[in-house]
Motif scaffolding. Structure first.
Motif, mmCIF file in Angstrom:
data_model
loop_
_atom_site.group_PDB
_atom_site.id
_atom_site.type_symbol
_atom_site.label_atom_id
_atom_site.label_comp_id
_atom_site.label_asym_id
_atom_site.label_seq_id
_atom_site.Cartn_x
_atom_site.Cartn_y
_atom_site.Cartn_z
ATOM 1 N N GLU A 252 1.046 -1.263 -0.153
ATOM 2 C CA GLU A 252 -0.126 0.155 -0.184
ATOM 3 C C GLU A 252 0.713 1.263 -0.085
ATOM 4 O O GLU A 252 0.645 2.205 -0.628
ATOM 5 N N ILE A 253 1.980 1.011 0.818
ATOM 6 C CA ILE A 253 2.769 2.478 0.828
ATOM 7 C C ILE A 253 3.446 2.537 -0.377
ATOM 8 O O ILE A 253 3.729 3.676 -0.818
ATOM 9 N N LYS A 254 3.923 1.426 -0.864
ATOM 10 C CA LYS A 254 4.593 1.510 -2.249
ATOM 11 C C LYS A 254 4.040 2.159 -3.439
ATOM 12 O O LYS A 254 4.418 2.728 -4.247
ATOM 13 N N ASN A 255 2.517 1.824 -3.305
ATOM 14 C CA ASN A 255 1.715 2.263 -4.283
ATOM 15 C C ASN A 255 1.572 3.990 -4.289
ATOM 16 O O ASN A 255 1.094 4.522 -5.621
ATOM 17 N N ILE A 256 1.974 4.648 -3.239
ATOM 18 C CA ILE A 256 1.474 6.098 -3.157
ATOM 19 C C ILE A 256 3.132 6.711 -3.092
ATOM 20 O O ILE A 256 2.928 8.001 -3.056
ATOM 21 N N VAL A 257 4.228 6.304 -3.003
ATOM 22 C CA VAL A 257 5.329 6.831 -3.145
ATOM 23 C C VAL A 257 6.199 6.573 -4.087
ATOM 24 O O VAL A 257 5.952 5.381 -4.716
ATOM 25 N N ASP A 258 7.029 7.232 -4.509
ATOM 26 C CA ASP A 258 8.118 7.222 -5.594
ATOM 27 C C ASP A 258 9.653 6.422 -5.130
ATOM 28 O O ASP A 258 10.283 6.636 -5.864
ATOM 29 N N LEU B 161 9.113 -9.448 -4.241
ATOM 30 C CA LEU B 161 9.846 -8.284 -5.302
ATOM 31 C C LEU B 161 8.998 -8.518 -6.734
ATOM 32 O O LEU B 161 8.800 -7.441 -7.306
ATOM 33 N N GLU B 162 8.785 -9.826 -7.246
ATOM 34 C CA GLU B 162 8.375 -9.907 -8.560
ATOM 35 C C GLU B 162 6.918 -9.491 -8.703
ATOM 36 O O GLU B 162 6.452 -8.909 -9.380
ATOM 37 N N MET B 163 6.231 -9.460 -7.575
ATOM 38 C CA MET B 163 4.607 -8.951 -7.346
ATOM 39 C C MET B 163 4.659 -7.404 -7.135
ATOM 40 O O MET B 163 3.603 -6.807 -7.292
ATOM 41 N N GLY B 164 5.904 -6.807 -6.929
ATOM 42 C CA GLY B 164 6.116 -5.335 -6.745
ATOM 43 C C GLY B 164 5.623 -4.883 -5.465
ATOM 44 O O GLY B 164 5.192 -3.682 -5.563
ATOM 45 N N LYS B 165 5.655 -5.611 -4.569
ATOM 46 C CA LYS B 165 5.045 -5.164 -3.229
ATOM 47 C C LYS B 165 6.003 -4.301 -2.465
ATOM 48 O O LYS B 165 5.676 -3.859 -1.334
#
Length: 642
Positions: free
Chosen positions: A282-288, A307-311
């Motif tokens: 969730e955090i990764k989705n909203i920061v760069d 990592l593969e799922m981008g989490k």
């Protein structure tokens, strides 16, 4: 196959060679003045040798009263820099990068470890574990601590650290200010979220001002504190955006605060693997900026999948690095069966911290001793016989073989592992098999001569004439003089766990320690009617509070009846007569299970001493103990053979 895991990634201008991070975990290996020891440096160096991309050192106190433990590191004065520069120089001999975690323990401390002063906090609410009422910080004291964080970060940079991590999680001082769970202030540092974040914002600004814009500054924070009134992910999303806006370079998303009811900070074996990765996602989705995830991730394949799922961008393995500092190199080389996996027991890591002792690990007895151990094979190998194939005996055989000795191991039963085999049967303990399987595989690779179903006698050893005999025969169940104890429906807990004997639908377990309660949980999951009888006022008194809390939840959920301060008087054909303050009564049972402790099985010792002058007794054969001590004693016995 692990392409994501072993790809580099930058944090600010610092390139981390892979995505595996050693997350901060208190070692208590430093001097009490916060200076580094050879032990502390060698402990971290072992991880750098093992191939970890980033090592985050734990809890550098920003002032002499900020410590949560007596022997943690500190950078509150310039004199401390030199020793920690030796640490970073050592790490930089390898490919690993090293960040310095800086913190103030706040109320999660006590006067016996922080220089003899009252702990401090935003409000005067005691920590559930330390329980001293903290001093409520004044505005001027807050301003001083803000500056101390910046000064500490600058010293970390001067000491050669590649970056700093501001610890704003796990219920320490910064986290206390951010959460209404502890912060009840009504001044500019309390109330609305903006006010509660003022302290950490000022710290970030002060740190950045002193270390410069191109120096990595990260923050560790709890996405969900896991307690009534604590922060949850709804506020943590806001925190993440704010941290990024303030110029933080990466976010380390953790969970929890101190307390036995909290599964967040260091999750036990009862908690699922990688259970917090969706918070990080969730955090990764909203920061760069890069995001770290942690908590019960101990397998390279598991890490690769996250990592593969981008989490997340980085995978933290604190306890995984304790169990096997060489995990990254082994994974990179495809040697997965040679990895010594963390089993989530908490005995040596969290268990040590309850008594402010140095960090230890059940499956890795060399932890914290790297600086003094020598694995160079001996010039004159000895003939070594190990009697007993439990954890202590297996470890003694392994390390003796590593040292180049000719080792034979004799086990009376038809399998290796001793009581550690049955220990894997209760709910949530299945990973215990990974240690047993690992060490058996290691013995095979080392060429240890294994003899199963073999009872050792004086005559056998007279024939072998070994130079050294290590007795690791463990313990045998205690059988007190209870009337009816030898009836045919009465069984030892180990036999019940292993499925060696059938059990009925109504079961009474005599003994409410760890073995008895875990056996009760094992049988309750089979939907049998179980009662536990214990003479002491509490069940599982030898367990730490976190594991006790989680095991108790299982007992309660599956309606296991619990009778404390109750004595078994007689075992009947269809029940058990017990007695407590309410008088005598009968518990119906068609099976009775004995879990009344163990006594040393050392009957062979005196006889074997007539064969050899060098007989060493370890583990349960010496005194009642647990696997942590047995494995450590086995290791010491094996490595000390000259």
């Amino acid at each position: 196959m692990l392409n994501h895991l072993f790809s580099p990634k930058k944090i600010n201008q610092c390139e981390i060679p892979n995505r595996l991070a050693v997350t901060a975990m208190v070692s208590n290996y430093c001097n009490q003045d916060g200076t580094a020891t050879d032990r502390y440096i060698a402990y971290h160096e072992e991880k750098a040798k093992g191939g970890w991309g980033l090592i985050i050192t734990e809890d550098y106190a920003v002032n002499p009263h900020a410590m949560g433990y007596k022997c943690i590191a500190g950078l509150w004065n310039d004199e401390q820099i030199e020793g920690h520069k030796k640490l970073t120089d050592t790490i930089h001999q390898y490919d690993s990068k090293v960040f310095c975690q800086i913190y103030h323990a706040g109320r999660q401390s006590n006067s016996t470890v922080n220089g003899g002063v009252q702990p401090v906090a935003p409000s005067a609410i005691p920590c559930p574990w330390n329980r001293e009422i903290p001093h409520e910080l004044t505005i001027s004291e807050i301003v001083q601590i803000v500056g101390e964080f910046g000064d500490c970060a600058l010293r970390a940079k001067k000491a050669g650290f590649d970056g700093v991590e501001i610890h704003a999680g796990h219920g320490y001082l910064i986290a206390e200010f951010m959460s209404t769970y502890v912060n009840k202030r009504t001044d500019k540092y309390g109330g609305c979220l903006d006010n509660r974040l003022r302290f950490v914002k000022e710290i970030v600004e002060n740190v950045r001002q002193k270390v410069g814009s191109d120096y990595p500054v990260t923050i560790r924070f709890s996405a969900d504190e896991g307690v009534p009134g604590g922060r949850d992910i709804s506020e943590s999303r806001i925190l993440a955006k704010q941290f990024e806006a303030w110029g933080v370079d990466a976010l380390h998303v953790s969970n929890g605060v101190y307390g036995s009811h909290n599964k967040g900070t260091v999750a036990p074996m009862y908690i699922p693997h990688a259970w917090t990765i969706d918070f990080a996602a969730e955090i990764k989705n909203i920061v760069d900026i890069p995001v770290f995830t942690v908590n019960r991730i101990n397998d390279p394949y598991m890490a690769e999948g996250i990592l593969e799922m981008g989490k997340a961008d980085f995978i933290g393995m604190g306890r995984g690095s304790l169990a096997d500092p060489a995990l990254p190199n082994k994974a990179k080389n495809g040697e997965f069966s040679s990895i010594r996996y963390c089993i989530g027991c908490l005995q040596g890591c969290v268990g040590a911290l309850y008594t402010d002792s140095p960090l230890a690990c059940l499956v890795n007895p060399s932890l914290g001793r790297e600086w003094e151990l020598n694995y160079t094979p001996v010039s004159a190998p000895k003939t070594v016989v190990v009697v007993g194939g439990g954890p202590g005996g297996l470890e003694a055989a392994r390390i003796a073989a590593v040292k180049g000795h000719e080792v034979s191991l004799y086990e009376q039963k038809g399998y290796l592992g001793g009581q550690f085999v049955s220990a894997a049967y209760p709910p949530s303990k299945g990973e215990f098999t990974t240690y047993t399987a690992w060490i058996i595989d290691e013995l095979d690779k080392l060429g240890v001569d294994i003899h199963l179903n073999t009872e050792v006698s004086k005559e056998l050893l007279q024939e072998i004439q070994p130079d050294t005999i290590i007795v690791a025969t463990g313990g045998t169940p205690m059988l007190p003089p209870i009337k009816g104890i030898y009836k045919p429906h009465v069984f030892a807990a180990e036999d019940v766990l292993l499925g060696n004997v059938p059990t009925g639908d109504k079961i009474v377990i005599a003994g409410g320690g760890e073995v008895g309660t875990e056996t009760a949980a094992h049988l309750a999951l089979q939907e049998k009617e179980v009662a536990v009888v214990e003479m002491f006022p509490t069940l599982m008194k030898e367990l730490d509070s976190v594991n006790r809390f989680n095991l108790t939840k299982i007992l309660n959920e599956y309606e296991v009846k619990q009778y404390t301060e109750t004595k078994v008087v007689e075992i009947l054909d269809d029940g058990v007569e017990v007695e407590n303050s309410q008088g005598r009564f009968i518990l119906q049972a068609d099976t009775v299970v004995l879990a009344l402790g163990y006594k040393p099985n050392n009957t062979l010792v005196n006889e074997l001493k007539t064969v050899s002058d060098n007989v060493v007794v370890v583990g349960g054969a010496l005194k009642t103990s647990n696997a942590l001590h047995a494995i450590r004693e086995g290791f010491d016995a094996g490595i000390s053979i000259k």
